[in-house]
Design a protein around this motif. Structure first.
Motif, short mmCIF file in Angstrom:
data_model
loop_
_atom_site.label_atom_id
_atom_site.label_comp_id
_atom_site.label_asym_id
_atom_site.label_seq_id
_atom_site.Cartn_x
_atom_site.Cartn_y
_atom_site.Cartn_z
N PRO A 39 0.82 -1.22 0.00
CA PRO A 39 0.00 0.00 0.00
C PRO A 39 0.86 1.26 0.00
O PRO A 39 1.96 1.28 0.57
CB PRO A 39 -0.78 -0.12 1.31
N THR A 40 0.35 2.29 -0.61
CA THR A 40 1.08 3.55 -0.64
C THR A 40 0.62 4.51 0.45
O THR A 40 1.27 5.50 0.73
CB THR A 40 0.91 4.24 -2.00
N GLY A 41 -0.53 4.19 1.06
CA GLY A 41 -1.07 5.07 2.09
C GLY A 41 -0.36 4.92 3.43
O GLY A 41 0.45 4.02 3.63
N GLU A 42 -0.71 5.80 4.32
CA GLU A 42 -0.11 5.85 5.66
C GLU A 42 -0.56 4.64 6.51
O GLU A 42 -1.74 4.29 6.52
CB GLU A 42 -0.63 7.14 6.30
N ARG A 43 0.38 4.02 7.23
CA ARG A 43 0.02 2.93 8.15
C ARG A 43 -0.64 3.54 9.37
O ARG A 43 -0.08 4.44 10.00
CB ARG A 43 1.27 2.15 8.53
N ILE A 44 -1.83 3.04 9.71
CA ILE A 44 -2.58 3.66 10.82
C ILE A 44 -2.73 2.74 12.03
O ILE A 44 -3.05 3.21 13.11
CB ILE A 44 -3.98 4.13 10.35
N ALA A 45 -2.52 1.44 11.85
CA ALA A 45 -2.64 0.53 12.99
C ALA A 45 -2.11 -0.84 12.60
O ALA A 45 -1.99 -1.14 11.41
CB ALA A 45 -4.11 0.40 13.42
N ASP A 46 -1.81 -1.65 13.61
CA ASP A 46 -1.53 -3.06 13.37
C ASP A 46 -2.87 -3.79 13.30
O ASP A 46 -3.79 -3.48 14.09
CB ASP A 46 -0.71 -3.65 14.52
N ILE A 47 -2.97 -4.75 12.40
CA ILE A 47 -4.21 -5.53 12.33
C ILE A 47 -4.51 -6.17 13.68
O ILE A 47 -5.66 -6.18 14.14
CB ILE A 47 -4.11 -6.62 11.23
N GLU A 73 -13.46 11.09 13.77
CA GLU A 73 -13.21 9.81 14.42
C GLU A 73 -13.67 8.67 13.52
O GLU A 73 -14.68 8.79 12.82
CB GLU A 73 -13.96 9.73 15.75
N VAL A 74 -12.91 7.58 13.58
CA VAL A 74 -13.18 6.42 12.73
C VAL A 74 -13.06 5.16 13.59
O VAL A 74 -12.15 5.07 14.43
CB VAL A 74 -12.15 6.36 11.57
N VAL A 75 -13.96 4.20 13.38
CA VAL A 75 -13.85 2.92 14.07
C VAL A 75 -13.32 1.88 13.09
O VAL A 75 -13.83 1.74 11.98
CB VAL A 75 -15.18 2.44 14.69
N LEU A 76 -12.27 1.20 13.53
CA LEU A 76 -11.73 0.07 12.75
C LEU A 76 -12.31 -1.20 13.33
O LEU A 76 -12.32 -1.39 14.56
CB LEU A 76 -10.20 0.02 12.86
N VAL A 77 -12.81 -2.06 12.44
CA VAL A 77 -13.38 -3.34 12.90
C VAL A 77 -12.85 -4.46 12.03
O VAL A 77 -12.53 -4.27 10.85
CB VAL A 77 -14.93 -3.34 12.89
N ARG A 78 -12.77 -5.64 12.61
CA ARG A 78 -12.38 -6.83 11.87
C ARG A 78 -13.50 -7.22 10.91
O ARG A 78 -14.67 -7.17 11.27
CB ARG A 78 -12.11 -8.00 12.82
N ALA A 79 -13.14 -7.62 9.71
CA ALA A 79 -14.12 -8.12 8.74
C ALA A 79 -13.43 -9.23 7.97
O ALA A 79 -12.61 -8.96 7.09
CB ALA A 79 -14.57 -7.00 7.81
N GLY A 80 -13.73 -10.47 8.34
CA GLY A 80 -13.01 -11.59 7.75
C GLY A 80 -11.54 -11.49 8.12
O GLY A 80 -11.19 -11.26 9.26
N ASP A 81 -10.68 -11.65 7.12
CA ASP A 81 -9.24 -11.54 7.37
C ASP A 81 -8.77 -10.09 7.36
O ASP A 81 -7.63 -9.80 7.70
CB ASP A 81 -8.46 -12.31 6.31
N GLY A 82 -9.65 -9.19 6.96
CA GLY A 82 -9.25 -7.80 6.81
C GLY A 82 -9.83 -6.90 7.88
O GLY A 82 -10.30 -7.36 8.94
N VAL A 83 -9.77 -5.64 7.61
CA VAL A 83 -10.27 -4.61 8.52
C VAL A 83 -11.05 -3.59 7.69
O VAL A 83 -10.62 -3.25 6.58
CB VAL A 83 -9.10 -3.91 9.25
N THR A 84 -12.17 -3.15 8.21
CA THR A 84 -12.89 -2.05 7.57
C THR A 84 -12.91 -0.86 8.52
O THR A 84 -12.68 -1.00 9.72
CB THR A 84 -14.35 -2.46 7.21
N ALA A 85 -13.19 0.32 7.97
CA ALA A 85 -13.13 1.55 8.76
C ALA A 85 -14.38 2.38 8.47
O ALA A 85 -14.68 2.66 7.30
CB ALA A 85 -11.87 2.33 8.41
N TRP A 86 -15.05 2.78 9.52
CA TRP A 86 -16.31 3.51 9.39
C TRP A 86 -16.25 4.78 10.23
O TRP A 86 -15.79 4.75 11.37
CB TRP A 86 -17.48 2.62 9.88
N PHE A 87 -16.72 5.89 9.66
CA PHE A 87 -16.79 7.11 10.45
C PHE A 87 -17.69 6.86 11.66
O PHE A 87 -18.70 6.15 11.56
CB PHE A 87 -17.27 8.28 9.59
#
Ligand code: FES
Length: 142
Positions: free
Chosen positions: A2-10, A33-47
């Motif tokens: 990824p080219t974007g900024e790293r924001i957290a460890d999974i 503010e944004v909430v990161l949540v697990r979604a399968g093997d990945g992570v999604t982010a919602w305002f």
């Protein structure tokens, strides 16, 4: 890579709750503010606001509720799919949470949105987020 900024460890994103972060809009500096949540093997982010009453945060600082694999709004119990953000039950059924695009790689979560920059782990320290939520003023009945 990824080219974007790293924001957290999974691994920092819990499977039974959420990880709260703050980003800033690059155009005006307003914090969101944004909430990161697990979604399968990945992570999604919602305002961090409900689609029923947008001045209600999903994560009030102690982690959002995740029940039976869905994100739950504590106010009136709306449930949202963690992968799509769609409300499957409750007063805003069919509405979709507002997403911050992210991607995962190498054990990390990376921003995939040029318009935002990472500010901090945890809640916003400004009033911007609340002001934005209030200005949206789109309460759906109830
Ligand atoms: S404010 Fe979230 S369900 Fe009503």
């Amino acid at each position: 890579m990824p080219t974007g900024e790293r924001i957290a460890d999974i691994d920092a994103v819990p499977d039974d709750s959420s990880l709260l972060i703050t980003v800033a809009d690059r155009d005006n500096g307003e914090e969101r503010e944004v909430v990161l949540v697990r979604a399968g093997d990945g992570v999604t982010a919602w305002f961090n606001y409900c689609q029923h009453w947008r001045d209600v945060n999903l994560d009030t600082g102690d982690g959002a509720v995740v029940r039976d694999g869905e994100l739950v709004c504590k106010r009136h119990g709306a449930t949202f799919e963690r992968d799509s953000g769609e409300c499957t039950f409750g007063p805003c059924e069919g509405a979709v949470l507002d997403e911050l695009p992210v991607e995962t790689a190498d054990g990390g979560v990376f921003l995939d949105a040029d318009g935002y920059e990472f500010v901090r782990l945890g809640a916003s320290e400004s009033d911007d987020d609340a002001d934005i939520a209030r200005s949206i003023e789109s309460r759906i009945g109830f």
